[in-house]
Write a protein that holds these residues in place. Sequence first.
Motif, PDB file in Angstrom:
ATOM      1  N   GLY A 172     -20.570  55.180  22.035  1.00  0.00           N
ATOM      2  CA  GLY A 172     -19.744  55.233  21.405  1.00  0.00           C
ATOM      3  C   GLY A 172     -19.528  56.393  19.536  1.00  0.00           C
ATOM      4  N   LEU A 173     -20.946  56.565  19.416  1.00  0.00           N
ATOM      5  CA  LEU A 173     -21.733  57.623  18.229  1.00  0.00           C
ATOM      6  C   LEU A 173     -20.887  58.707  19.020  1.00  0.00           C
ATOM      7  CD1 LEU A 173     -24.266  55.244  16.825  1.00  0.00           C
ATOM      8  CD2 LEU A 173     -21.972  56.059  15.967  1.00  0.00           C
ATOM      9  N   ALA A 174     -21.939  59.399  20.464  1.00  0.00           N
ATOM     10  CA  ALA A 174     -21.387  60.345  20.925  1.00  0.00           C
ATOM     11  C   ALA A 174     -19.839  60.551  20.630  1.00  0.00           C
ATOM     12  CB  ALA A 174     -22.183  60.765  21.790  1.00  0.00           C
ATOM     13  N   THR A 175     -18.743  60.036  21.140  1.00  0.00           N
ATOM     14  CA  THR A 175     -17.763  60.143  21.270  1.00  0.00           C
ATOM     15  C   THR A 175     -17.050  60.166  20.285  1.00  0.00           C
ATOM     16  OG1 THR A 175     -17.484  58.014  23.235  1.00  0.00           O
ATOM     17  CG2 THR A 175     -15.678  58.904  22.124  1.00  0.00           C
ATOM     18  N   ILE A 208     -10.644  57.814  16.909  1.00  0.00           N
ATOM     19  CA  ILE A 208     -12.404  57.756  16.256  1.00  0.00           C
ATOM     20  C   ILE A 208     -12.290  56.265  15.211  1.00  0.00           C
ATOM     21  CG2 ILE A 208     -12.891  58.135  14.090  1.00  0.00           C
ATOM     22  CD1 ILE A 208     -12.307  61.483  14.559  1.00  0.00           C
ATOM     23  N   LEU A 209     -10.900  55.768  15.085  1.00  0.00           N
ATOM     24  CA  LEU A 209     -11.049  55.430  13.254  1.00  0.00           C
ATOM     25  C   LEU A 209     -10.994  54.071  15.427  1.00  0.00           C
ATOM     26  CD1 LEU A 209      -7.051  55.111  11.560  1.00  0.00           C
ATOM     27  CD2 LEU A 209      -9.706  54.991  10.920  1.00  0.00           C
ATOM     28  N   ARG A 210     -10.342  53.960  15.991  1.00  0.00           N
ATOM     29  CA  ARG A 210     -10.727  52.306  16.376  1.00  0.00           C
ATOM     30  C   ARG A 210     -12.146  52.330  17.770  1.00  0.00           C
ATOM     31  NH1 ARG A 210      -8.591  53.226  21.700  1.00  0.00           N
ATOM     32  NH2 ARG A 210      -6.900  55.327  20.820  1.00  0.00           N
ATOM     33  N   THR A 211     -12.799  53.508  17.804  1.00  0.00           N
ATOM     34  CA  THR A 211     -13.831  54.316  17.933  1.00  0.00           C
ATOM     35  C   THR A 211     -14.933  53.252  17.033  1.00  0.00           C
ATOM     36  OG1 THR A 211     -13.754  56.058  20.324  1.00  0.00           O
ATOM     37  CG2 THR A 211     -15.500  55.082  19.091  1.00  0.00           C
ATOM     38  N   LEU A 212     -14.660  53.693  16.175  1.00  0.00           N
ATOM     39  CA  LEU A 212     -15.454  53.500  14.582  1.00  0.00           C
ATOM     40  C   LEU A 212     -15.406  51.637  14.647  1.00  0.00           C
ATOM     41  CD1 LEU A 212     -15.022  55.841  12.061  1.00  0.00           C
ATOM     42  CD2 LEU A 212     -17.209  55.749  12.953  1.00  0.00           C
ATOM     43  N   ALA A 213     -13.983  51.079  15.043  1.00  0.00           N
ATOM     44  CA  ALA A 213     -14.071  49.631  14.991  1.00  0.00           C
ATOM     45  C   ALA A 213     -15.444  48.930  15.831  1.00  0.00           C
ATOM     46  CB  ALA A 213     -13.137  49.338  14.801  1.00  0.00           C
ATOM     47  N   ARG A 214     -15.137  49.948  17.191  1.00  0.00           N
ATOM     48  CA  ARG A 214     -15.992  48.856  18.152  1.00  0.00           C
ATOM     49  C   ARG A 214     -17.665  49.157  17.961  1.00  0.00           C
ATOM     50  NH1 ARG A 214     -17.481  45.461  21.226  1.00  0.00           N
ATOM     51  NH2 ARG A 214     -18.650  45.808  23.507  1.00  0.00           N
ATOM     52  N   CYS A 215     -17.906  50.128  17.698  1.00  0.00           N
ATOM     53  CA  CYS A 215     -18.765  50.412  17.397  1.00  0.00           C
ATOM     54  C   CYS A 215     -20.279  50.161  16.307  1.00  0.00           C
ATOM     55  CB  CYS A 215     -19.851  51.980  16.500  1.00  0.00           C
ATOM     56  SG  CYS A 215     -19.288  53.374  17.862  1.00  0.00           S
ATOM     57  N   MET A 237     -27.845  54.991  10.179  1.00  0.00           N
ATOM     58  CA  MET A 237     -27.904  55.728  10.553  1.00  0.00           C
ATOM     59  C   MET A 237     -27.239  56.607  11.032  1.00  0.00           C
ATOM     60  SD  MET A 237     -28.383  59.845  10.199  1.00  0.00           S
ATOM     61  CE  MET A 237     -29.933  59.000  11.233  1.00  0.00           C
ATOM     62  N   LEU A 238     -26.533  56.661  12.127  1.00  0.00           N
ATOM     63  CA  LEU A 238     -25.782  57.575  12.274  1.00  0.00           C
ATOM     64  C   LEU A 238     -24.254  56.902  13.034  1.00  0.00           C
ATOM     65  CD1 LEU A 238     -27.381  58.331  16.456  1.00  0.00           C
ATOM     66  CD2 LEU A 238     -27.147  60.270  14.138  1.00  0.00           C
ATOM     67  N   LEU A 239     -24.374  55.903  11.900  1.00  0.00           N
ATOM     68  CA  LEU A 239     -23.244  55.103  12.491  1.00  0.00           C
ATOM     69  C   LEU A 239     -22.202  55.048  10.820  1.00  0.00           C
ATOM     70  CD1 LEU A 239     -20.683  53.268  13.428  1.00  0.00           C
ATOM     71  CD2 LEU A 239     -22.211  50.864  12.554  1.00  0.00           C
ATOM     72  N   TYR A 240     -23.338  55.214   9.723  1.00  0.00           N
ATOM     73  CA  TYR A 240     -23.027  55.148   8.481  1.00  0.00           C
ATOM     74  C   TYR A 240     -22.565  56.828   8.018  1.00  0.00           C
ATOM     75  CZ  TYR A 240     -23.682  56.500   2.845  1.00  0.00           C
ATOM     76  OH  TYR A 240     -23.979  57.231   2.051  1.00  0.00           O
ATOM     77  N   ARG A 241     -23.090  57.624   7.991  1.00  0.00           N
ATOM     78  CA  ARG A 241     -22.705  59.140   8.908  1.00  0.00           C
ATOM     79  C   ARG A 241     -21.390  58.949   9.377  1.00  0.00           C
ATOM     80  NH1 ARG A 241     -25.790  62.120   4.876  1.00  0.00           N
ATOM     81  NH2 ARG A 241     -28.097  61.400   4.514  1.00  0.00           N
ATOM     82  N   CYS A 343     -18.766  67.633   5.546  1.00  0.00           N
ATOM     83  CA  CYS A 343     -19.142  67.754   7.026  1.00  0.00           C
ATOM     84  C   CYS A 343     -20.759  68.543   7.320  1.00  0.00           C
ATOM     85  CB  CYS A 343     -17.434  68.360   7.617  1.00  0.00           C
ATOM     86  SG  CYS A 343     -16.320  67.077   6.996  1.00  0.00           S
ATOM     87  N   ALA A 344     -20.269  69.839   6.677  1.00  0.00           N
ATOM     88  CA  ALA A 344     -21.569  70.724   7.464  1.00  0.00           C
ATOM     89  C   ALA A 344     -22.658  69.744   7.269  1.00  0.00           C
ATOM     90  CB  ALA A 344     -22.084  72.184   6.815  1.00  0.00           C
ATOM     91  N   ALA A 345     -23.282  69.847   5.813  1.00  0.00           N
ATOM     92  CA  ALA A 345     -24.253  69.186   5.313  1.00  0.00           C
ATOM     93  C   ALA A 345     -24.816  67.782   6.187  1.00  0.00           C
ATOM     94  CB  ALA A 345     -24.033  68.456   4.018  1.00  0.00           C
ATOM     95  N   ASP A 346     -23.106  66.885   6.306  1.00  0.00           N
ATOM     96  CA  ASP A 346     -23.710  65.183   7.288  1.00  0.00           C
ATOM     97  C   ASP A 346     -24.186  65.913   8.173  1.00  0.00           C
ATOM     98  OD1 ASP A 346     -23.524  63.537   5.036  1.00  0.00           O
ATOM     99  OD2 ASP A 346     -21.159  63.331   5.536  1.00  0.00           O
ATOM    100  N   ALA A 347     -23.628  67.072   8.945  1.00  0.00           N
ATOM    101  CA  ALA A 347     -23.818  67.195  10.197  1.00  0.00           C
ATOM    102  C   ALA A 347     -25.273  67.841  10.245  1.00  0.00           C
ATOM    103  CB  ALA A 347     -22.989  68.538  10.547  1.00  0.00           C
ATOM    104  N   GLY A 348     -26.017  68.892   9.537  1.00  0.00           N
ATOM    105  CA  GLY A 348     -27.560  69.182   9.192  1.00  0.00           C
ATOM    106  C   GLY A 348     -28.146  67.776   9.111  1.00  0.00           C
ATOM    107  N   GLU A 349     -28.491  66.815   7.971  1.00  0.00           N
ATOM    108  CA  GLU A 349     -28.566  65.868   8.028  1.00  0.00           C
ATOM    109  C   GLU A 349     -29.178  64.837   9.396  1.00  0.00           C
ATOM    110  OE1 GLU A 349     -31.063  63.762   5.606  1.00  0.00           O
ATOM    111  OE2 GLU A 349     -30.661  65.798   5.626  1.00  0.00           O
TER     112      GLU A 349
END
Length: 361
Positions: A172-175, A208-215, A237-241, A343-349
């Motif tokens: 789900g997070l990969a999606t 994305i909203l529906r996938t996050l809710a399911r996650c 952490m991945l869900l939060y990011r 977004c760049a900072a979060d992706a890198g982190e």
Amino acid sequence: MTERKWTARAAWLVRRLGLRHALRTAAAAVATLALVTALALPQGYWAVVTAVIVMQANLGGSIWASWTRLAGTAIGAVAGALAAHWGGQSFLAVGLAVFATLSVCAVISRLRESSRVAGITAVIVILAGHPGTSALTMGMDRFIEISIGIVTALGVSAVVLPSRASRALEHGLATVFDDAASYFALVVEGRLHDDYVERQVFAIKDRILRTLARCRELRRESVIEGRGGDDGTLRSMLLYRGERLFEHILAMDHVAAEWRGQGLHRHLPEELTVLEGAVAAMLRGLAAHMRRQGALPETDTLSAAVGKAREKLAAMRRERAPAAYDLSEVMHFFSFMHGMLSCAADAGEIVRRIRAYEQEA
């Protein structure tokens, strides 16, 4: 087609059509029916119905559904037995039992999902009684039958083609990261080329909203499964990011949707295009890695793109380029740039955190 491709295609078809869940549910129903038949329970069909209801797509979901249904059944059975003992099968007894049952479930937030089951149990205990059978015996019978269905369903869920919420959460997070990359690219392209495609943006935002809710549900279920520890911390952490990324892109989306025409962004189209490609590629590479389809992406290209964008912004300030625009345009532009850089900072982190975790594991 090779054997490996046939196997992969069959596995995809099973997941797509939900055949695994269908098979596990059928196995739970048959096993429960065999058990209640062996025990000669007079109304064992309640156990079979319960097994079908509580069987979820993964073990954590089944445990959660089982716990809430068992607690709701107990409340309904007690309320129904007491009401039948004092009021028989009267209208007043039914009304009071249902009211009391639903009130208790409403007060206990975790039991709100089982309020209907609890109410139905109370009504059955009162109205399905037989002459010579006490309300207490009826309530106890219903509770035992449903408990048998729950225990059997949990056993089948853990043994027959088991599915874990933790693995489903990773997919789900990969999606989310894949869709975030597409959403990010759509918004940036819409602003750069003044070509904001509202229908596409709405569709991917809703997904994305529906996938996050399911996650979030899967995260709770993975904790119930006992899949905590360092793995659980990483998934949290991945869900939060992922949620943070979505919020940043939403802020950019607002600017792209409301602010059209020429603006400060025309001073650095190349830098914005390169940064867009680097962030989107990082997120897609991250999604592929989480699906076990590729190595963890490197951050060098992203860091270089961020550095060039910051250098251009600094040059624009030195040249006083923002002074030629009104305050509203300046605020919208820097809000948009803040979103891109965030977004760049979060992706890198995210990539750095995963790499550190994998090196320690």
